[in-house]
Design an enzyme around this catalytic site. Structure first.
Site, PDB file in Angstrom:
ATOM      1  N   PRO A 173       0.773  -1.248   0.000  1.00 11.03           N
ATOM      2  CA  PRO A 173       0.000   0.000   0.000  1.00 11.03           C
ATOM      3  C   PRO A 173       0.806   1.301   0.000  1.00 11.03           C
ATOM      4  O   PRO A 173       0.758   2.086   0.955  1.00 11.03           O
ATOM      5  CB  PRO A 173      -0.840  -0.130   1.275  1.00 11.03           C
ATOM      6  CG  PRO A 173       0.028  -0.929   2.201  1.00 11.03           C
ATOM      7  CD  PRO A 173       0.722  -1.926   1.308  1.00 11.03           C
ATOM      8  N   CYS A 174       1.500   1.582  -1.098  1.00 12.82           N
ATOM      9  CA  CYS A 174       2.229   2.845  -1.195  1.00 12.82           C
ATOM     10  C   CYS A 174       1.276   4.042  -1.272  1.00 12.82           C
ATOM     11  O   CYS A 174       1.697   5.181  -1.040  1.00 12.82           O
ATOM     12  CB  CYS A 174       3.191   2.822  -2.378  1.00 12.82           C
ATOM     13  SG  CYS A 174       2.408   2.526  -3.983  1.00 12.82           S
TER      14      CYS A 174
END
EC number: 2.1.1.63
Length: 204
Positions: A173-174
């Protein structure tokens, strides 16, 4: 050669393939390639609220998630160059991640359980990406905070680069990494995709 050579012969002999017959033959070829150990990278595309996503997996796990803006053909070529040219459209290998993505976008899943193949990330970039799962669902962290988590508090710009080159967006989850001033910052899939993902998680 793949024991699917009989399948190729079927194709050569058939002059009028309907879509169902073509799909059947393709599925047989994919199964034969997997059975014979010559399918190194399987891929498929799926529709999602952030547009079509290319999913690719090796026998070690999910290796790539790509947005349409990355050019799926270019991504497949990169996989051929960096991993193996033995790539085939073989959706079944991606069934589990497809299901988990559907659950995520339906707000019934908060983390992903599929195995990941990390070989496209190395060094500090890999360290950054491994720490992103520590940012909870519906939460955000600044680039500076992630740099500190990765052991290099001053490497804020390098964190931004790691996020921009994340081979597994959404799953890793950047999108939860934002600027210290509260601004969203850049995103591999574009600003609209990042906002949609953050809003989706905030609403759950």
């Amino acid at each position: 050669m793949i024991n699917g050579e009989n399948i190729v012969s079927d194709l050569a002999r058939t002059t009028d393939l309907g879509p169902h017959r073509m799909a059947e033959l393709h599925n047989r070829l994919a199964a034969a390639a997997g059975r014979d150990g010559v399918l190194d990278v399987a891929y498929r595309t799926v529709d999602s609220p952030v547009g079509p996503l290319l999913l690719a997996a090796t026998d070690q796990g999910l290796i790539r998630v790509a947005y349409a803006c990355e050019d799926h053909d270019a991504v497949l070529q990169e996989l051929a160059d960096r991993v193996s040219p033995r790539i085939l459209l073989a959706p079944a290998r991606l069934d589990a991640v497809t299901r988990e993505l559907d659950e995520y976008f339906a707000r019934s899943r908060r983390s992903f359980d599929v195995p990941l193949d990390w070989r496209l990330a190395a060094g500090f970039r890999a360290a950054v990406l491994h720490h992103l799962s520590e940012i909870g669902y519906g939460q955000t962290a600044s680039y500076a905070a992630v740099a500190a988590l990765a052991g290099s508090p001053r490497a804020v710009r390098a964190v931004g680069t790691a996020c921009a080159k994340n081979p597994l967006p959404v799953v890793v989850p950047c999108h939860r990494v934002v600027r210290s001033d509260g601004g969203m910052g850049g995103y591999l899939g574009g600003a609209a995709a990042k906002r949609l993902l953050l809003d989706l998680e905030a609403a759950a």
